[in-house]
Enzyme design. Structure first.
Site, PDB file in Angstrom:
ATOM      1  N   HIS A  21      17.322  11.344 -10.920  1.00 60.18           N
ATOM      2  CA  HIS A  21      18.011  11.534  -9.587  1.00 60.18           C
ATOM      3  C   HIS A  21      17.470  11.103  -8.254  1.00 60.18           C
ATOM      4  CE1 HIS A  21      21.539  13.866 -10.547  1.00 60.18           C
ATOM      5  NE2 HIS A  21      20.803  14.803 -11.348  1.00 60.18           N
ATOM      6  N   CYS A  62      24.453  18.529 -16.435  1.00 64.13           N
ATOM      7  CA  CYS A  62      23.950  18.357 -15.083  1.00 64.13           C
ATOM      8  C   CYS A  62      24.995  19.024 -14.041  1.00 64.13           C
ATOM      9  CB  CYS A  62      23.987  16.856 -14.797  1.00 64.13           C
ATOM     10  SG  CYS A  62      23.333  16.435 -12.983  1.00 64.13           S
ATOM     11  N   HIS A 121      14.947  13.875 -16.352  1.00 63.36           N
ATOM     12  CA  HIS A 121      16.175  14.215 -15.580  1.00 63.36           C
ATOM     13  C   HIS A 121      16.082  14.027 -14.084  1.00 63.36           C
ATOM     14  CE1 HIS A 121      20.447  15.445 -16.050  1.00 63.36           C
ATOM     15  NE2 HIS A 121      20.396  15.694 -14.854  1.00 63.36           N
ATOM     16  N   GLU A 122      15.140  15.133 -13.462  1.00 63.11           N
ATOM     17  CA  GLU A 122      15.078  15.157 -12.154  1.00 63.11           C
ATOM     18  C   GLU A 122      14.777  14.031 -11.375  1.00 63.11           C
ATOM     19  OE1 GLU A 122      16.892  17.435 -11.018  1.00 63.11           O
ATOM     20  OE2 GLU A 122      16.901  18.589 -12.997  1.00 63.11           O
TER      21      GLU A 122
END
Length: 269
Positions: free
Chosen positions: A214, A168, A210-211
């Protein structure tokens, strides 16, 4: 693919990314995702089977706050926010204003993503706490699909789980295995505000997840097993120390006191 993801994936995904890229056609970033010529049909075909039951990612409550104009303000050039900056854990508001400022923000996010050898980036990673992400599995400007997702909601994930080494941009130099579902189904809006449904699989699904984490204030080490987390402990401590040295503040997080996240959907085998 240690070089291409704001989620930077580790070396084992490099070959996967390069083999996936030719399947992606060049596409203008403002085009609604529902009309994508290659990614959507490809992902839909791969995601036909194996979906589990709905996950605990509920639609927004009616009284949920939306981002104000001030929340969406930014000053270029954008910079990647590094762990343990509290911005990465802050609440990210939904967007209900789709204007030139939002388009400019997505343009700037793509620029940062390409300059840092990423293939995906979330708004909180550049200091803007709103529900917005951009990604391009090809990782090269002018190639592949430039995808913008606003206010995404996951409503199904596959039962099939895959382990890949992730990294990341907010965690420079740290790579470790993360377990995630291979397929996802998503409701979202595009940069014009149009509602869209998206099916993703493989690399695109992993980048999205993954995003999406966030946007929920979840960081990739929150999903690591205890033994994997132990392997990156020193790297996290180094980032905490650098934060304290550069800001003069006490680190808001300490891996030494980390107890895990009990509010996560478990992907463990």
């Amino acid at each position: 693919m240690a070089a291409r993801l704001h989620l930077r994936l580790g070396p084992r995904l490099r070959g996967f990314a390069s083999s996936f890229a030719p399947l992606l056609a060049a596409h203008p970033r403002a085009l609604p995702l529902s009309r994508m010529g290659s990614v959507a049909p490809l992902a839909a075909a791969r995601a036909r089977r194996g979906f589990g039951s709905a996950v605990a990612t509920a639609p927004p409550a009616e009284d949920e706050d939306f981002a104000t104009a001030a929340d969406l303000q930014f000053e270029p050039p954008l910079k990647v926010v590094k762990y343990p900056d509290p911005i990465l854990r802050a609440r990210n508001k939904r967007i209900n204003t789709f204007d030139d400022n939002l388009r400019s923000l997505t343009d700037e996010m793509f620029d940062v993503m390409y300059k840092t050898d990423g293939i995906g980036l979330s708004a909180p990673q550049v200091g803007v706490n709103v529900q917005l992400m951009v990604f391009n599995p090809a990782g090269v400007k002018g190639e592949g699909e430039e995808i913008v997702l606003v206010n995404p909601v996951v409503y199904k994930m596959s039962k099939r789980l895959l382990v890949y080494e992730e990294g990341c941009l907010s965690f420079p130099g740290i790579y470790a295995n993360v377990v995630r579902p291979d397929n996802v189904k998503i409701d979202a809006q595009d940069v014009t505000g149009a509602k869209i449904k998206v099916k993703l699989s493989g690399l695109s699904a992993r980048v999205f997840q993954h995003e999406f984490d966030h946007l929920q204030g979840i960081l990739f080490f929150d999903r690591m097993s205890l033994d994997v987390l132990e392997s990156v402990r020193e790297g996290l401590k180094d980032l905490e120390k650098k934060y304290e040295e550069s800001t003069g503040l006490v680190s808001p997080e300490s891996i030494e006191n980390y107890k895990g996240r009990k509010d996560l959907i478990s992907f463990s085998r």
